[in-house]
Design a protein around this motif. Structure first.
Motif, short mmCIF file in Angstrom:
data_model
loop_
_atom_site.label_atom_id
_atom_site.label_comp_id
_atom_site.label_asym_id
_atom_site.label_seq_id
_atom_site.Cartn_x
_atom_site.Cartn_y
_atom_site.Cartn_z
N ASP A 191 29.67 -49.37 -9.05
CA ASP A 191 28.49 -48.27 -8.40
C ASP A 191 29.21 -47.08 -7.86
O ASP A 191 28.86 -46.01 -8.19
CB ASP A 191 27.75 -48.93 -7.41
N SER A 192 30.36 -46.30 -7.16
CA SER A 192 31.13 -46.13 -6.79
C SER A 192 32.35 -45.19 -8.05
O SER A 192 33.36 -45.99 -8.98
CB SER A 192 32.59 -46.97 -5.78
N PHE A 193 32.01 -43.94 -8.43
CA PHE A 193 32.97 -43.93 -8.91
C PHE A 193 34.11 -43.25 -8.76
O PHE A 193 35.58 -44.24 -9.77
CB PHE A 193 32.62 -42.31 -9.54
N ARG A 194 34.35 -42.97 -6.93
CA ARG A 194 35.92 -43.16 -6.61
C ARG A 194 36.42 -44.37 -6.42
O ARG A 194 37.77 -44.26 -6.82
CB ARG A 194 35.81 -42.24 -5.60
N MET A 195 36.37 -45.30 -6.51
CA MET A 195 36.95 -46.29 -6.50
C MET A 195 36.88 -47.52 -8.05
O MET A 195 38.01 -48.39 -7.63
CB MET A 195 36.13 -47.56 -6.10
N SER A 196 36.21 -46.92 -9.06
CA SER A 196 36.84 -47.30 -10.01
C SER A 196 37.39 -46.65 -11.10
O SER A 196 38.26 -46.84 -11.35
CB SER A 196 35.11 -46.83 -10.89
N TYR A 197 37.33 -45.28 -10.39
CA TYR A 197 38.42 -44.97 -10.52
C TYR A 197 39.98 -44.56 -10.25
O TYR A 197 41.37 -44.55 -10.66
CB TYR A 197 38.19 -42.86 -10.39
N VAL A 198 39.87 -44.78 -9.30
CA VAL A 198 41.33 -45.50 -8.44
C VAL A 198 41.57 -46.80 -8.93
O VAL A 198 43.27 -46.74 -9.63
CB VAL A 198 41.20 -45.35 -6.82
N LEU A 199 40.77 -47.48 -9.55
CA LEU A 199 41.11 -49.39 -9.69
C LEU A 199 41.77 -48.75 -11.17
O LEU A 199 42.07 -49.60 -11.66
CB LEU A 199 40.47 -49.82 -10.11
N GLY A 200 41.03 -47.65 -12.08
CA GLY A 200 41.64 -47.74 -13.29
C GLY A 200 42.58 -46.83 -13.06
O GLY A 200 43.75 -47.55 -14.47
N THR A 201 43.16 -45.99 -12.35
CA THR A 201 44.22 -45.32 -12.88
C THR A 201 45.56 -46.12 -12.25
O THR A 201 46.48 -46.42 -12.56
CB THR A 201 44.01 -44.22 -11.14
N LEU A 202 45.14 -47.06 -10.93
CA LEU A 202 46.01 -48.06 -10.79
C LEU A 202 46.70 -49.02 -12.24
O LEU A 202 47.94 -49.47 -12.08
CB LEU A 202 45.72 -49.59 -9.49
N GLN A 203 46.18 -49.04 -13.22
CA GLN A 203 46.23 -49.74 -14.28
C GLN A 203 46.70 -48.55 -15.03
O GLN A 203 47.51 -49.44 -16.85
CB GLN A 203 45.18 -50.07 -15.36
#
Length: 496
Positions: free
Chosen positions: A278-290
């Protein structure tokens, strides 16, 4: 043999049977208006489709140049000479690198004279690029580039209409853009984003779009361009094109994201955990790591490599990532993050410009880019002091800001402006069922799309997941229209 198996085989072994005609198009906006007429016959056969280009689009929202969505169509965009053979080992070199020229020092150039010269060259660029247009429309966001263009056009093209798109409530530029146009004596119109209407307009244009890009402003462009055509406009004036020669300094957020990109593969289930999904920021960071660190320069949330492989039913993401090696020599030679961003802006050209080129082609409109005018580009790159390009603290386009301030003082979206907006969450809410149906109909080409949509259908209020939905919403109808066999095989064959 299923279509997606055939695509994977032809990527490894090359197409079978008679080789399709090789097509090469000069699509650099610096070369004038592109002619896509040669592409009209390249559709309907699966062997013409480039599966790695589909992977490009899903991973990065555009196809890596000089490639296109078709394996036998190559595009000479900026950095690729149209004289070279782009089908066999294309060579890239970006000439407007910041260290490539010695510019005059700021203390020997008069500010007012510099602004006057810029204003004159910009006006001449407008006159040359819009010649023959009877009813041009300027895409006016209220930001630096479009405002500076409007100032020039108010003197040399007063028959221009400014049009502003309200894509979301994060930034409402309409009032500011309207006041700018009114003060300049230009007509102004606005269009508020309705995602369903924009998508319908995209679907109506799909049969006539020569090629495909997944740019996150594509639907907005379809919406605006259709309005322009219906309103009697015959041309679009777009303020893209100045970033590579003015410079694109990375801000603190971009530097941080680049440092987080590590190309690691995380379990997909991690992003479905209640706290994270539900968190855009956390999803975005996890996507960035990849992501690849350089590819993090590209905007937006996109599919991870693991997701792309699952969507396409084959490990094709590594072939997409390998295409970055075409640009490796220039990337490695870039000595600063700003220099690397100039290269990324040039690589992104097919996405940024192609949306306008493809949509305008579908509507029989002209689209022009005055900032790509040769004399203007060369003068800024060679004759404007560094301090007038990038100022203290990484302030970009100092000269453009001064050009605007001389007429308007301080404007809100010149001082600080974010990205182009579109209601991607609204699109997912309104058109999920429609896109899900198309995913089933194109299962033979993108076998993992139905399962992905089902898995994340309750998470599209999060822009991270809605951005990925957007990419599928762009890709699937384009494939469905061109490859008639996809529907029949998906309906009658087995699924992946």
């Amino acid at each position: 043999m299923r279509s997606h198996d055939y695509l994977a085989q032809t990527q490894r072994d090359g197409p079978t049977g008679t080789a399709p005609q090789r097509i090469q198009i000069n699509a650099s906006p610096h070369a004038g208006e592109a002619d896509f007429s040669a592409v009209h016959g390249v559709s309907g056969q699966v062997e013409n489709l480039d599966p790695v280009s589909i992977a490009d689009l899903l991973r990065n929202a555009f196809v890596y140049p000089p490639h296109s969505i078709f394996r036998n169509v190559k595009l000479a965009t900026t950095g690729f000479s149209p004289q070279q053979n782009l089908h066999d080992e294309p060579a890239f070199h970006f000439e407007r690198q910041s260290a490539a020229v010695t510019r005059p020092s700021a203390d020997v150039v008069d500010d007012e004279q510099l602004i006057d010269t810029y204003h004159r060259l910009l006006g001449q660029a407008v006159v040359r690029s819009t010649a023959g247009m009877r009813s041009p429309y300027l895409l006016q966001s209220g930001g630096k580039d479009s405002t500076s263009l409007a100032i020039a056009m108010s003197e040399v093209a007063r028959h221009t209409t400014c049009i502003t798109y309200l894509g979301g409530q994060e930034e409402n530029e309409v009032d500011s853009a309207r006041r700018i146009a009114q003060k300049l004596g230009l007509r102004h119109e606005s269009l508020t984003c309705e995602p369903g209407r924009a998508y319908d307009r995209y679907l109506a244009l799909v049969p006539r779009m020569p090629l495909l890009t997944g740019d996150f402003a594509l639907l907005s462009y379809c919406d605006l361009a259709t309005d322009i055509a219906q309103g009697g406009g015959d041309g679009i004036i777009d303020g893209l094109g100045s970033d590579p020669y003015f410079g694109v300094p990375p801000n603190g957020k971009q530097k941080l994201l680049g440092s987080l990109a590590r190309r690691v593969r995380l379990p997909a289930a991690l992003l479905r955990m209640p706290v994270l999904r539900d968190s855009f920021r956390m999803s975005y960071v996890l996507g960035t790591l990849q992501m690849d660190p350089f590819e993090r320069f590209y905007p937006g949330s996109r599919f991870t490599d693991a997701e792309v492989d699952q969507l396409l039913g084959h490990p094709l993401s590594w072939l997409s990532r390998q295409r970055l090696e075409t640009f490796r020599a220039d990337i490695d030679a870039a000595s600063t993050p700003e220099a690397q961003r100039r290269i990324s802006a040039t690589i992104l050209e097919p996405a940024l410009f192609a949306k306008g080129m493809y949509v305008a082609s579908a509507l029989d409109l002209r689209v022009v880019y005055p900032y790509c005018d040769g004399p203007l580009c060369d003068w800024v790159f060679r004759e404007v002091p560094d301090e007038q390009l990038i100022g203290p603290g990484g302030v970009n386009k100092v000269l453009v800001r001064k050009h605007i301030a001389r007429r308007f003082g301080t404007l809100p979206y010149v001082a600080a402006k974010g990205s182009f907006r579109f209601d991607i969450c609204g699109l997912a809410r309104e058109r999920f069922d429609q896109v899900w149906t198309m995913a089933g109909q194109t299962r033979a080409l993108v076998p993992g799309a139905p399962a992905w949509l089902e898995r994340y259908r309750h998470q599209f209020d999060n822009k991270y997941f809605a951005s990925k939905f957007y990419l599928l919403a762009i890709l699937l109808p384009w494939l469905l229209h061109r490859f008639d066999g996809a529907r029949a095989e998906a309906d009658g064959g087995d699924s992946a």
